[in-house]
Design an enzyme around this catalytic site. Sequence first.
Site, short mmCIF file in Angstrom:
data_model
loop_
_atom_site.label_atom_id
_atom_site.label_comp_id
_atom_site.label_asym_id
_atom_site.label_seq_id
_atom_site.Cartn_x
_atom_site.Cartn_y
_atom_site.Cartn_z
CG HIS A 79 -0.29 0.06 2.54
ND1 HIS A 79 0.10 1.24 3.14
CD2 HIS A 79 0.04 -0.92 3.42
CE1 HIS A 79 0.63 0.99 4.32
NE2 HIS A 79 0.62 -0.32 4.53
CB CYS A 112 0.96 -4.03 5.31
SG CYS A 112 -0.54 -5.01 5.58
#
Length: 559
Positions: free
Chosen positions: A448, A467
């Site tokens: 992301h 992440c």
Amino acid sequence: MRDARWKYLRSRGLALILLLACPPVFSDDSIINRIEALQAGHPVTVLDAPILAKEALTRFYELREFDLAWDSYNARRQLAQAISEVADQGLNPLDYHHETIAALALQPTDQVEEEVRADLDLVLSDAFLLLSSHLQAGKVNPRTIHAEWTANRQDLETHTVLAQALDTNSVYQTLQQLKPSAPAYQKLVTARRTLTALLGQPWHELAATPTLRPGDNDPRIPEIRRRLALLGDIPSADHDRPAAYDASVESDSYDDELLIALPAFQARHGLEPDGIIGRQTFAALNRLPVERIRQLDASLERWRWLPDDLGDTYLLVNIAGFEMTMVRSSEEILRQRVIVGRPYRQTPVFSDRIRYLVFNPTWTVPRKLMIQDQLPIIRSDPGYLERMNFKVYRGWGADRVEVDPATIDWHTLSANNFPYQLVQEPGPMNALGQIKFMFPNQYDIYLHDTPGQALFGRAERTFSSGCIRVERPFELAEHLLAGNSNWSRANIDRAIELRDPVNAMLRTPIPVHLQYWTVWVDQSGVIQFRNDIYGRDQRLIDALRSDPQGALMPTPRRP
């Protein structure tokens, strides 16, 4: 001998009528006896060599009705050559009965004593079966090292591979073809040979204090210059070899030559390239060549855990290198810095496929992060939720109800009493930025965007909760959506302007491989070393150094 064969075949449930109609050609009793012992779970040692490939060995000799397999001198020679070369792959020739084979198998067939032929046959087969498995899928099972490690190991019917190699007189070539074909793997093999040439060099430990700066004079500097030359950071006219150290140059001055070489050395070790020789730089300079080789061997093994076909187009994230590359038709088309999980929230290793992108994503905070991260901030900063555009819900799913955070006594909440859900709305402050790249998986990990762009300037980038934050997400989005005509850059920009979540499906899902290499060779042919940020290397190195029965090889000492 017929009695022994009959006993074995009868135990396998074969019909008597078939045996009478097609009586087998009997070979040495010892092969049957050894196979029976293996199947009974007993350790079997032949010619001082432990037999380890139990299932594959049994299947191989069953299918050939226990006939000897290695009558060909040429086949034995090819196997011996392949075993002698496996150190270049970071494997130990002794694991594959190198000494026994070198002593006995390279004699002409008619000179091999009759009483040892069957035992030698078993040793040769066991060596091939072990080596073929290790070259194709790795010596170490990754899950015995790290439970969260999901490797894409492919099962190989090694007994079939051995039979075909013997039938086609291609033992050596077959084993070569089982190695990873990726150019990155071969570059590591070449780098290993270069480092091996340094093993005879003296490498005494340099004192880490005081710190050295350009212009300083210090008696450690001649040795620093020598090491940089040997490691290739001080280049020579012959670019294929490290510079030869000129013993006549005994200057203890931190001169301009070192000022060029030191930042390059620091950069390829993941250090700030400031030219200042402090504790971290001295630690890198003091690393023994054998320690570098073992770290490289761990990277070679991790390559063997991967499938040989990564995809025509794929993303590769090196967690330890804080880097992501995109490859298409074997050509690198994109390279970016990334931010990965903190040491206590490690980014896992696995492969999947990116299936869609989300523009203007919301962020539903995982429960663990709500308790451990968000709750302490909310308690100390009452305006945090409103400022960061969070909504609070009681309950989950379709039945959840939005709650005014001002009505909640946050100090009464705990891990056992937290009936709320935090959702950050799309916008410039969203923790996921403006794009996330989705490959649904059991770890809830994805790539992301991030509003914290300043962190990409750090040399070591372990700041996320697992992440992977991408440095230039819009550039990555354009490459991923290149095959989708309705997703031009203008359309991407319009989607962002909507300020509501928008999904963009990929016409063809793109493989993404999250990996962990602390050593690799870059596009310029420069070997790169990084810190073992998650402490994963040593257990793997120990497992690689262990013999097949678990005995650890001795650790070399600094001279």
